[in-house]
Scaffold this motif. Structure first.
Motif, PDB file in Angstrom:
ATOM      1  N   GLN A 170      -4.433  -8.185 -41.553  1.00  0.00           N
ATOM      2  CA  GLN A 170      -5.477  -9.190 -41.699  1.00  0.00           C
ATOM      3  C   GLN A 170      -6.435  -9.172 -40.510  1.00  0.00           C
ATOM      4  O   GLN A 170      -7.646  -9.345 -40.668  1.00  0.00           O
ATOM      5  CB  GLN A 170      -4.855 -10.575 -41.859  1.00  0.00           C
ATOM      6  CG  GLN A 170      -5.851 -11.717 -41.967  1.00  0.00           C
ATOM      7  CD  GLN A 170      -6.789 -11.603 -43.156  1.00  0.00           C
ATOM      8  OE1 GLN A 170      -6.468 -10.939 -44.157  1.00  0.00           O
ATOM      9  NE2 GLN A 170      -7.952 -12.227 -43.052  1.00  0.00           N
ATOM     10  N   LYS A 173      -8.874  -6.523 -41.006  1.00  0.00           N
ATOM     11  CA  LYS A 173      -9.849  -6.890 -42.033  1.00  0.00           C
ATOM     12  C   LYS A 173     -10.881  -7.879 -41.495  1.00  0.00           C
ATOM     13  O   LYS A 173     -12.037  -7.877 -41.935  1.00  0.00           O
ATOM     14  CB  LYS A 173      -9.122  -7.479 -43.245  1.00  0.00           C
ATOM     15  CG  LYS A 173      -8.324  -6.442 -44.034  1.00  0.00           C
ATOM     16  CD  LYS A 173      -7.692  -7.055 -45.267  1.00  0.00           C
ATOM     17  CE  LYS A 173      -6.979  -5.997 -46.102  1.00  0.00           C
ATOM     18  NZ  LYS A 173      -6.376  -6.566 -47.333  1.00  0.00           N
ATOM     19  N   GLU A 174     -10.465  -8.737 -40.545  1.00  0.00           N
ATOM     20  CA  GLU A 174     -11.399  -9.710 -39.985  1.00  0.00           C
ATOM     21  C   GLU A 174     -12.491  -9.062 -39.153  1.00  0.00           C
ATOM     22  O   GLU A 174     -13.488  -9.708 -38.832  1.00  0.00           O
ATOM     23  CB  GLU A 174     -10.623 -10.735 -39.141  1.00  0.00           C
ATOM     24  CG  GLU A 174      -9.830 -11.723 -39.999  1.00  0.00           C
ATOM     25  CD  GLU A 174      -8.917 -12.635 -39.197  1.00  0.00           C
ATOM     26  OE1 GLU A 174      -8.298 -13.516 -39.802  1.00  0.00           O
ATOM     27  OE2 GLU A 174      -8.815 -12.444 -37.954  1.00  0.00           O
ATOM     28  N   GLN A 175     -12.327  -7.776 -38.827  1.00  0.00           N
ATOM     29  CA  GLN A 175     -13.391  -7.059 -38.129  1.00  0.00           C
ATOM     30  C   GLN A 175     -14.659  -6.980 -38.971  1.00  0.00           C
ATOM     31  O   GLN A 175     -15.767  -6.921 -38.428  1.00  0.00           O
ATOM     32  CB  GLN A 175     -12.956  -5.619 -37.805  1.00  0.00           C
ATOM     33  CG  GLN A 175     -11.716  -5.489 -36.946  1.00  0.00           C
ATOM     34  CD  GLN A 175     -11.313  -4.032 -36.806  1.00  0.00           C
ATOM     35  OE1 GLN A 175     -11.441  -3.446 -35.739  1.00  0.00           O
ATOM     36  NE2 GLN A 175     -10.843  -3.429 -37.883  1.00  0.00           N
ATOM     37  N   SER A 221     -15.125  -8.856 -42.112  1.00  0.00           N
ATOM     38  CA  SER A 221     -15.212  -9.908 -43.119  1.00  0.00           C
ATOM     39  C   SER A 221     -15.367 -11.256 -42.439  1.00  0.00           C
ATOM     40  O   SER A 221     -15.367 -11.351 -41.205  1.00  0.00           O
ATOM     41  CB  SER A 221     -13.955  -9.903 -44.007  1.00  0.00           C
ATOM     42  OG  SER A 221     -12.796 -10.174 -43.236  1.00  0.00           O
ATOM     43  N   GLY A 222     -15.506 -12.313 -43.237  1.00  0.00           N
ATOM     44  CA  GLY A 222     -15.677 -13.648 -42.663  1.00  0.00           C
ATOM     45  C   GLY A 222     -16.927 -13.707 -41.811  1.00  0.00           C
ATOM     46  O   GLY A 222     -17.992 -13.228 -42.217  1.00  0.00           O
ATOM     47  N   ASN A 227     -17.646 -11.993 -39.400  1.00  0.00           N
ATOM     48  CA  ASN A 227     -18.033 -10.654 -38.928  1.00  0.00           C
ATOM     49  C   ASN A 227     -18.522  -9.747 -40.054  1.00  0.00           C
ATOM     50  O   ASN A 227     -18.717  -8.546 -39.831  1.00  0.00           O
ATOM     51  CB  ASN A 227     -16.858  -9.987 -38.208  1.00  0.00           C
ATOM     52  CG  ASN A 227     -16.471 -10.704 -36.933  1.00  0.00           C
ATOM     53  OD1 ASN A 227     -17.323 -11.286 -36.261  1.00  0.00           O
ATOM     54  ND2 ASN A 227     -15.192 -10.693 -36.601  1.00  0.00           N
ATOM     55  N   ALA A 250     -13.893  -7.086 -46.469  1.00  0.00           N
ATOM     56  CA  ALA A 250     -12.581  -6.625 -46.018  1.00  0.00           C
ATOM     57  C   ALA A 250     -12.178  -5.296 -46.640  1.00  0.00           C
ATOM     58  O   ALA A 250     -11.331  -4.577 -46.095  1.00  0.00           O
ATOM     59  CB  ALA A 250     -11.536  -7.685 -46.337  1.00  0.00           C
ATOM     60  N   GLY A 297     -14.281 -14.532 -33.997  1.00  0.00           N
ATOM     61  CA  GLY A 297     -13.996 -14.646 -35.415  1.00  0.00           C
ATOM     62  C   GLY A 297     -12.644 -14.118 -35.843  1.00  0.00           C
ATOM     63  O   GLY A 297     -12.347 -14.065 -37.047  1.00  0.00           O
ATOM     64  N   PHE A 298     -11.781 -13.752 -34.888  1.00  0.00           N
ATOM     65  CA  PHE A 298     -10.451 -13.238 -35.215  1.00  0.00           C
ATOM     66  C   PHE A 298      -9.453 -14.402 -35.218  1.00  0.00           C
ATOM     67  O   PHE A 298      -8.616 -14.546 -34.325  1.00  0.00           O
ATOM     68  CB  PHE A 298     -10.039 -12.152 -34.222  1.00  0.00           C
ATOM     69  CG  PHE A 298     -10.840 -10.889 -34.361  1.00  0.00           C
ATOM     70  CD1 PHE A 298     -10.521  -9.955 -35.334  1.00  0.00           C
ATOM     71  CD2 PHE A 298     -11.936 -10.658 -33.541  1.00  0.00           C
ATOM     72  CE1 PHE A 298     -11.279  -8.792 -35.480  1.00  0.00           C
ATOM     73  CE2 PHE A 298     -12.694  -9.495 -33.680  1.00  0.00           C
ATOM     74  CZ  PHE A 298     -12.368  -8.562 -34.659  1.00  0.00           C
ATOM     75  N   THR A 299      -9.572 -15.216 -36.257  1.00  0.00           N
ATOM     76  CA  THR A 299      -8.744 -16.421 -36.317  1.00  0.00           C
ATOM     77  C   THR A 299      -7.254 -16.097 -36.355  1.00  0.00           C
ATOM     78  O   THR A 299      -6.440 -16.857 -35.816  1.00  0.00           O
ATOM     79  CB  THR A 299      -9.126 -17.260 -37.549  1.00  0.00           C
ATOM     80  OG1 THR A 299      -9.023 -16.436 -38.729  1.00  0.00           O
ATOM     81  CG2 THR A 299     -10.556 -17.769 -37.441  1.00  0.00           C
ATOM     82  N   THR A 300      -6.905 -14.998 -36.976  1.00  0.00           N
ATOM     83  CA  THR A 300      -5.484 -14.635 -37.069  1.00  0.00           C
ATOM     84  C   THR A 300      -4.904 -14.339 -35.693  1.00  0.00           C
ATOM     85  O   THR A 300      -3.720 -14.638 -35.442  1.00  0.00           O
ATOM     86  CB  THR A 300      -5.304 -13.434 -38.014  1.00  0.00           C
ATOM     87  OG1 THR A 300      -5.827 -13.772 -39.304  1.00  0.00           O
ATOM     88  CG2 THR A 300      -3.837 -13.057 -38.166  1.00  0.00           C
TER      89      THR A 300
END
Length: 597
Positions: free
Chosen positions: A482, A485-487, A489-490, A492, A516, A551-554
């Motif tokens: 995940q 993928k946040e690189q 998506s969201g 980003n 993603a 933005g890397f909430t995870t």
């Protein structure tokens, strides 16, 4: 250190709250009366129109000395369509260029678009950016907005940079107390959450005789997402457009009709050449990014936007909400360019004759004489920094560049943090480094007397100036996927932030897809094996990422946290352990991420 009595300052700006060339001119076509650009009338009376020179720059980041490598060059478009690179930057040269540009312009303002300090080289960063504020005073900067990096050390430190005083922990560095900035920092959209008021002046009005021009300063609303949590604690960041429009109305109520917005947010030009024609209708021209939406919605009462943040160069016109073209500019970064804009002030209306605005980016070339007062300032602070900065921490066999989706410098830092993580906890599985935390590359050519290939502490500091710690956290394999993928998506999705991986992590990034899906999940390999979604992995990152930054909430959801030393110490330790004068370190190949595009 004992201090002398503080001398009087030229100007004082108080906080409102306690938290205390081949340069292409872009012009708007129109016809004005014959005296529109003369600033003169008949006899002894001033004419209706007065040209006001606006010199601007942005994202200096404490680069007092000429930046090295690609950070110290700009790309210039030639008349035959080819390009060439030009060495640029250094405040000794910037001072000379600005002083020469002001000659013959009695009505001249110098403004900046934020990030004057923060992420600075050692000569400034080691001293909490006091040297940069002193340099900006000597450059006769009139006004600047805050940028996100002005909050790297929090609102109290920003207040000290504005108002002066010795550092609360490190004290005074010389026998004179730090005087602070002679110019106002503006922060219209940065509020104290307790008082709901701006922590600094929201706007400032430049006056000369009967000419008045207001400046409103804002930083990007998303500042909390790209600054450490401690830096923005107790602050609220409001929408840029709503804030500018609010204070434009206030300025108009005060009779100020000419308004410039200083916006620390920017765009992405279609060309890397500083002097390309942004307004050409042809393919490959124009600009995209957050500043376009901002410019389209800021009230027509604002006559021009000086922008920054993206470290790109452009001089563009973007239509305001009334459909009228309006100038939007940015001068790249690190003091390599400045923008020279002519604002034609209409004495009859008190407003800018928008159709007469002219603007061009100019190169801060190094073929002019250095400004002696800036040379003296740099010498003073270099002398203080030398015992720390000149220490050798490693050796390289070639330039370690900070370019590309995956950069050799980013990979090197990730490897250093992985190695340090393994020392801290042998169970460490990999490391990830945010690209925005890699501020420069390492150059093989000697910058001083250290010799070719020698990496000094000062050069390492330029690469990693944030004083983040190296943190270890546990994540499931599903969370690790995940994160990747946040690189793309969201938050980003529009402007991907590709993490730099340690050498044991590989995968494919398919840029022909969207969101993603650009991360090819089946291609992810750690030590050659697929990632097990249910397994636990120990990941080394810096403290900024460990807090969910960029933005890397995870990454903010990791467990079993362990906080180590600062990231620069980890890099220095790795270079020292893995290189010598006879066996220098080769740049990583930057082949861990396979790109499909």
């Amino acid at each position: 250190m004992q201090t002398k009595p503080r001398p009087s300052r030229r100007r004082t700006y108080a906080l409102l709250a306690s938290a205390a060339g081949l340069a292409t001119a872009a012009a708007l076509a129109s016809a004005l009366p014959a005296d529109a650009h003369s600033g003169k009338g008949h006899g002894h009376h001033p004419g209706r129109y007065q040209d006001v020179q606006l010199l601007s720059f942005n994202d200096l980041h404490g680069n007092l000395e000429p930046p090295s490598g690609s950070s110290g060059r700009v790309t210039e478009l030639q008349s035959d369509g080819t390009t060439r690179t030009v060495d640029a930057g250094g405040v000794e040269y910037l001072a000379t260029h600005l002083r020469q540009a002001r000659k013959g312009h009695p009505y001249s303002i110098t403004a900046a678009g934020g990030d004057m300090v923060g992420a600075s080289p050692l000569i400034s960063g080691l001293f909490h950016d006091e040297p940069t504020i002193e340099a900006l005073n000597k450059l006769d900067l009139d006004v600047t907005t805050v940028g996100n990096h002005e909050f790297d050390e929090g609102a109290r430190e920003l207040a000290r940079l504005q108002n002066g005083g010795c550092h609360p922990t490190d004290g005074c560095y010389t026998d004179q107390e730090f005087e602070g900035a002679d110019f106002p920092y503006l922060a219209a959209n940065v509020l104290d959450e307790k008082t709901n008021k701006p922590i600094l002046k929201p706007y400032w009005v430049w006056k000369k005789k009967d000419v008045r021009i207001g400046f409103i300063g804002v930083t990007l609303e998303g500042t909390p997402n790209i600054v450490s949590a401690d830096g923005v604690k107790g602050l609220v960041f409001k929408d840029e457009v709503e804030t500018i429009n609010k204070y434009a109305r206030e300025l108009q109520r005060q009779g100020v009709q000419s308004i410039v917005a200083l916006v620390h947010e920017g765009g992405f030009p279609s060309s890397s050449s500083y002097n390309y024609d942004c307004d050409s209708p042809g393919a490959g021209d124009g600009i995209s990014g957050p500043i376009v939406d901002i410019a389209k919605n800021v009230t027509p009462a604002v006559d021009a936007l000086v922008t920054g943040h993206t470290h790109t160069a452009y001089v563009c016109t973007i239509d305001d909400p009334a459909g009228r073209p309006r100038m939007v500019t940015s001068a790249a970064s690190f003091g390599r360019l400045y923008t020279d804009t002519t604002l034609t002030y209409d004495r009859r209306t008190g407003d800018i004759a928008r159709t007469a605005v002219q603007s061009a980016n100019r190169v801060v070339t190094r073929d002019v004489a250095k400004a002696p007062d800036l040379t003296q300032l740099i010498s003073k602070w270099n002398t203080l920094a030398a015992p720390i900065g000149n220490r050798a921490i490693g050796y390289i066999s070639a330039d370690v560049n900070n370019t590309g989706t995956e950069s050799p410098m980013g990979d090197l830092i990730a490897d250093a943090q992985f190695a340090y993580g393994k020392e801290l906890d042998p169970e460490t599985d990999l490391a990830l480094m945010n690209p925005g935390g890699v501020r420069a590359g390492l150059t093989y050519a000697a910058k001083g007397a250290e010799g070719d290939g020698v990496v000094t502490y000062a050069e390492g500091f330029t690469v990693q100036p944030f004083a983040n710690t190296v943190n270890l956290q546990d994540f499931t394999g599903a969370q690790l996927v995940q994160v990747l993928k946040e690189q793309v998506s969201g938050s980003n999705a529009a402007a991907p932030k590709i993490l730099q991986p340690s050498k044991n992590l590989t995968y494919t990034l398919d840029l022909t897809k969207s969101g993603a899906d650009r991360v090819v999940t089946d291609s992810i390999r750690l030590n050659g094996a697929a990632v097990d979604p249910a397994a636990t992995y120990r990941v080394a990152t810096n403290s900024f990422l460990a807090g969910g930054g960029d933005g890397f909430t995870t990454l903010g959801q990791g467990t079993n946290d362990l906080v180590g030393t600062d990231d620069l110490a980890a890099l220095a330790q790795y270079l020292t352990a893995n290189s010598s004068a006879t066996s220098p370190l080769a740049p990583p190949a930057a082949n861990r991420i396979t790109l499909v595009q």
